[in-house]
Scaffold this active site. Structure first.
Site, PDB file in Angstrom:
ATOM      1  N   GLN B 614      -2.797   6.050  -4.427  1.00  0.00           N
ATOM      2  CA  GLN B 614      -4.137   5.836  -3.483  1.00  0.00           C
ATOM      3  C   GLN B 614      -3.711   5.150  -2.771  1.00  0.00           C
ATOM      4  OE1 GLN B 614      -6.326   6.132  -7.137  1.00  0.00           O
ATOM      5  NE2 GLN B 614      -6.645   8.189  -6.456  1.00  0.00           N
ATOM      6  N   GLN B 615      -3.445   3.541  -3.064  1.00  0.00           N
ATOM      7  CA  GLN B 615      -3.547   2.743  -1.936  1.00  0.00           C
ATOM      8  C   GLN B 615      -2.844   2.571  -0.971  1.00  0.00           C
ATOM      9  OE1 GLN B 615      -2.395  -0.999  -3.040  1.00  0.00           O
ATOM     10  NE2 GLN B 615      -3.021  -1.100  -5.809  1.00  0.00           N
ATOM     11  N   CYS B 616      -2.001   3.409  -0.281  1.00  0.00           N
ATOM     12  CA  CYS B 616      -1.255   4.031   0.118  1.00  0.00           C
ATOM     13  C   CYS B 616      -2.324   5.061   1.048  1.00  0.00           C
ATOM     14  CB  CYS B 616       0.497   4.500   0.122  1.00  0.00           C
ATOM     15  SG  CYS B 616       1.273   4.974   1.759  1.00  0.00           S
ATOM     16  N   THR B 617      -2.575   4.430   2.558  1.00  0.00           N
ATOM     17  CA  THR B 617      -3.084   5.805   3.006  1.00  0.00           C
ATOM     18  C   THR B 617      -2.698   7.336   3.325  1.00  0.00           C
ATOM     19  OG1 THR B 617      -3.112   4.479   5.085  1.00  0.00           O
ATOM     20  CG2 THR B 617      -4.849   4.126   3.989  1.00  0.00           C
ATOM     21  N   VAL B 618      -2.603   8.054   2.823  1.00  0.00           N
ATOM     22  CA  VAL B 618      -1.926   9.610   3.530  1.00  0.00           C
ATOM     23  C   VAL B 618      -2.740  10.202   3.628  1.00  0.00           C
ATOM     24  CG1 VAL B 618      -0.599  11.405   1.947  1.00  0.00           C
ATOM     25  CG2 VAL B 618      -0.411   8.964   0.958  1.00  0.00           C
TER      26      VAL B 618
END
Lengths: 225, 747
Positions: B614-618
């Site tokens: 979730q921390q990575c902006t996908v």
């Protein structure tokens, strides 16, 4: 403009016909001596049709940024340095002195293999070879045409490297040539007249960038057989 | 005295315009006065022939070709090179007597344009400016004059008279700056006493009958064709009342059995009615040296041959008679002149700056500018490009959004682009972030803000880009661990304040919500336009923040704004909205909300509670390009609106209406839904309890500065919520919900 869009009443010109049209055009230019010539690129069979026009202007036109007065301070220093070396020969010259501001316009007609039509390249400069910007060129185009240049197929003015000389030129992009050539060619076809493509085309595109094509071209220059 | 006289006499021909010009050049005033005195003295002296000097005329192509020759051929070779110029006798009136050099000048044996005369030249191209300066100009001139003199003495000049038109060109090409220094010399041998006019110049039509003129033309043409050329530099003429004969120069003795009276013709590039051009000078010398003792009077025809609108005429040629001094016995080379004056009329070199058309960097700049201008000329005549091009843009974030925003800005010709980012380039970045490459990821990765600048300059050297590798302090991310972390945060805040004040538009392009808080507060306080872009997985928002009204007048404007915006949240502000229009139409720019206005919670650490994925902006890969491009286009549209950031927000409902700018609508927000391939244009009001742009936050920031900000960074979100009244709002809402529920229960 893809090849697939080509219409049967063709606005296109093969290179051989281009050359033939140019040859007839140049023959007439020779008789009225309006300065067109064929420039062959040395060591190749490529070439283009060229005309140079000189235009005296008010010297104030050139004073802004152009011409000889650039980096005046440097040149003054340079002149001072050098002057000692050369006597001021005014005394011996027995010369009349005039001051001239002259603009030089060069028009080149090239064949575009990719568009299969002729393309008009041009540039303008002062007599020392300093090129004019497009705005400066335009300020010398007749106001009637200036307005036209911003509409219709005339809005395709752009800067490109001259394909044979490798120097920056302005050009009227060929992508909209069909818009004005097709009606002209259709009309000629309907009236069963044979027209020289270069004459028809140049008399339309020339004036918008200050190039005049005398009426006699239309009456005297025939289409190639 | 004679020489001075004739020189000064020439000044009488200078136009009024020239006079001003001469006065402008330093220290020439006295010369002018002196001139007028001498002019008076002159009027009684015997008339002497005066010549119109050559003007050097260089085609742009000549400089291009010189550059090519220097780079590929000459290198450091300074030895003299043969070149070729030409001149023309068919000019309309008003054009200067020119010697022209084209790109073909270096092809000394190449063809000459039809009906032009070739002139052989020697190019001395020096390697340094110093050498250009110190080259012995007098020696160069003497050497050329000597060659001409020898050719005259030996008789070689009779066979090939083109030597008489020899010229010298001294150049220095500064190919780093594309500056060219040059000095032409058109060597002319001098008669010490000048040439005495026996009969003043007259036009041919006044001297010759029509029959004679057409006979001359026909004779000239036939001599040209029998010589296999289209122009003859010199030839001989004799005539009777009804016929004219011409002959090549070398046939002089045979052509004129009696040398008492001969007529010599010169192809004359001058258009002045009273003066011959330069080429006559050395021809007269040739005549004087070879036949001077036998000649009584020499008749000279300056042959001018022009075709205007298809009709040819030589009638404006000029004809006159001179008495030549007898030179047949003199053996030493006479004095010579010929260095061209510079545009200021002084003996000195000329220079031309061709960086505009030769420097690839300048070419790139002018092409980019021209392309944009064409867009204006062709499609949007009222487009104010300068407003766009001169806008200074601060990009906070140099990731997927930052890269795409920067590229679109460059497309619009924006020159001033500054990046702020604290990340390094990782292996996953280059495929989505178009300013980076695989190489940039190696050995730990380059700093994004700096690598982005390097790449922009590679793409377009004319860009004025700057990178700052720094962090932006965030609410809920404490900075109070140590004195140094506090000092760092203080420094970062100051740096960000400075950067925002130095730019016109701030782009928020970061990957977290809370990092947008500080720049939102600072920019709102500084009244700078913010364009904000944020991505979800397949949704995005691009918006401009409301631009608060200018601070100065504390009186009417600011207080009603806050009053009405507070009322708008609780009840419909009927006074400001036209009947029938929705609550969210026609919101002026100063009342538009910011990114945080729709929130009912303060920004905090949004990554803390998330799992790694979730921390990575996908997001869908196309999304950043779409949103980045829209962010820039929104900015450009705002800039085209006469009221800029204060422009009333356009909404989706305005799509059918007359657009407010030449580019169309100026929305507040663009919300995109990629799954539906759909965008909507909502507009929303500023919220009086906003945790970023509300008055209370701005007042606290403006009053306490970093102290206030530090409290926000170090506290939980309840600090901002308490400050703005959000806490209270929550409690009221909860109470209302409880009442609602109990109502429901009761039924």
């Amino acid at each position: 403009m893809m090849a697939g869009e080509r219409s049967p009443a063709s606005c296109y010109l093969d290179e051989r016909t281009f050359r033939l049209c140019c040859r007839l055009f140049l023959q007439h230019s020779e008789t009225i001596q309006d300065g067109w010539s064929w420039e062959q690129i040395k060591g190749t069979d490529e070439g283009f049709m060229k005309k140079t026009v000189l235009l005296p202007v008010k010297s104030s036109v050139l004073h802004k940024q152009h011409g000889c007065f650039m980096q005046a301070e440097n040149m003054d220093l340079l002149t001072d340095d050098i002057q000692a070396n050369v006597e001021d020969e005014t005394a011996g010259v027995q010369a009349v002195c005039e001051i001239h501001a002259v603009l030089r316009y060069e028009y080149h007609v090239l064949y575009s293999c990719s568009y299969q039509i002729p393309v008009l390249y041009f540039r303008a400069s002062t007599l020392d070879g300093n090129p004019l910007s497009l705005e400066e060129v335009w300020s010398n185009v007749h106001p009637n045409y200036r307005q036209r240049l911003q509409q219709g197929p005339w809005d395709t003015l752009t800067q490109q490297e001259h394909p044979l000389l490798g120097q920056p030129f302005f050009m009227l992009h060929p992508c909209r040539t069909e818009e004005f050539m097709k009606p002209a060619l259709d009309l000629a076809q309907a009236e069963n007249k044979r027209v020289n493509y270069i004459v028809s085309w140049l008399s339309v595109v020339g004036p918008v960038v200050g190039l005049d094509v005398p009426l006699s071209y239309c009456t005297e220059v025939s289409a190639p057989d | 005295m004679t020489e001075l006289d004739s020189a000064n006499r020439s000044w009488t021909l200078i136009s009024a315009e020239t006079e001003t010009w001469r006065l402008a050049s330093d220290g020439k005033k006295c010369v002018k006065n002196q001139t007028s005195v001498l002019m008076a003295a002159e009027s009684t002296a015997a008339p002497k022939l005066q010549f119109s000097p050559f003007f050097s005329a260089l085609e742009a192509g000549f400089w291009h070709q010189l550059t090519q020759k220097k780079l590929n051929d000459y290198h450091l070779d300074e030895s003299p090179k043969n070149i070729k110029g030409y001149y023309y006798n068919g000019d309309p009136d008003g054009l200067p007597t020119r010697l022209t050099l084209e790109f073909s000048a270096f092809d000394a044996d190449g063809p000459t344009p039809a009906r032009c005369c070739p002139a052989p030249g020697t190019l001395y191209n020096t390697n340094t400016l110093e050498a250009f300066k110190t080259t012995d100009k007098k020696a160069l001139l003497d050497k050329a004059a000597d060659e001409i003199w020898s050719a005259i003495q030996s008789g070689a000049a009779l066979d090939d008279s083109s030597i008489l038109n020899k010229f010298i060109l001294l150049t220095f090409a500064d190919l780093k700056k594309y500056h060219f220094y040059y000095w032409f010399c058109f060597p002319a041998l001098c008669f010490l006493e000048g040439v005495q006019l026996v009969q003043e110049p007259r036009s041919l039509e006044k001297s010759f009958s029509d029959t004679q003129i057409s006979s001359l033309t026909a004779a000239y043409d036939s001599l040209c064709s029998s010589s296999g050329t289209t122009a003859l530099p010199h030839f001989l003429m004799k005539y009777t009342d009804d016929s004219v004969e011409v002959a090549p120069l070398k046939d002089l003795n045979a052509f004129f059995p009696d040398l008492k009276k001969i007529a010599v013709c010169v192809y004359d590039p001058c258009t002045l009615p009273q003066h011959p051009g330069w080429p006559l000078r050395n021809l007269l010398f040739l005549i004087a040296k070879t036949w001077g003792s036998q000649l009584d009077v020499l008749e000279v025809l300056c042959f001018r041959d022009r075709t205007l609108q298809g009709s040819r005429s030589v009638r404006h040629s000029i004809i006159f008679r001179v008495k030549l001094p007898d030179l047949s016995v003199s053996a030493v080379c006479p004095k010579s002149v010929g260095w061209e004056k510079n545009p200021k009329g002084a003996m000195g070199p000329r220079s031309v700056n061709l960086s505009e058309c030769m420097d690839p960097k300048r070419l790139a700049e002018s092409s980019v500018d021209l392309n944009l201008k064409l867009m204006r000329w062709r499609l949007v005549p009222s487009l104010d490009l300068d407003k766009v091009v001169s806008t200074k843009c601060l990009l906070l974030g140099a990731g997927t959004l930052g890269c795409n925003v920067a590229r679109t800005l460059m497309g619009w010709g924006v020159r001033h682009i500054t990046f702020v980012d604290n990340a390094k380039i990782s292996y996953s970045n280059p495929v989505r972030q178009p300013l980076y490459e695989f190489e940039d990821c190696l050995s730990g990765g380059k700093a994004k803000a700096l690598a982005a600048v390097d790449r922009l300059q590679k793409i377009f050297p004319g860009v004025n880009a700057e990178g700052h590798n720094m962090s932006i302090p965030m609410p809920g991310h404490p900075v109070s661990f140590s004195e140094s972390t506090t000092a760092q945060a203080r420094h970062d805040v100051e740096q960000l304040e400075k950067l925002i004040s130095e730019h016109d538009v701030v782009f928020l392009l970061m990957d977290t919500r809370e990092s947008r808080w500080l720049p939102t507060v600072i920019a709102a306080s500084q009244r700078k336009l913010i364009v904000n872009a944020a991505l979800g997985f397949d949704t995005f928002v691009v918006m401009r923040h409301g631009l608060k009204k200018a601070k100065e007048p504390q009186s009417e404007e600011s207080s009603p704004m806050s009053a009405s915006s507070s009322s708008s949240c609780s009840s419909t502000p009927a006074s400001t909205v036209t009947p029938g229009a929705s609550l969210f139409s026609n919101i002026p720019g100063h009342r538009l909300g910011c990114y945080f206005c729709n929130d009912v919670v303060a920004p905090g650490d949004s990554t803390r509670d998330r799992t790694l994925d979730q921390q990575c902006t996908v997001s869908r890969p196309g999304l950043a390009m779409i949103a980045g491009a829209l962010a820039v286009e929104l900015m450009v549209s705002v800039l085209q609106h006469p009221e800029g950031g204060y422009a009333v927000a356009s909404s989706s409902d305005d799509r059918m209406n007359e657009p407010p700018t030449s580019l169309g609508l100026v929305p507040h927000q663009i919300r995109g839904f990629l799954a539906r391939f759909d965008n909507v244009l909502p507009a929303s009001l500023a919220f009086d309890k906003c945790t970023a742009c509300s008055q209370v936050v701005l007042e606290n920031y403006e009053r306490e500065g970093f102290q206030f900000l530090a409290k926000v960074f170090n506290s939980s979100h309840s600090f901002l919520e308490d400050l703005t009244g959000l806490t209270l709002l929550h409690q009221e809402t909860q109470a209302a919900e409880i009442w609602d529920m109990s109502d429901d229960d009761s039924i």
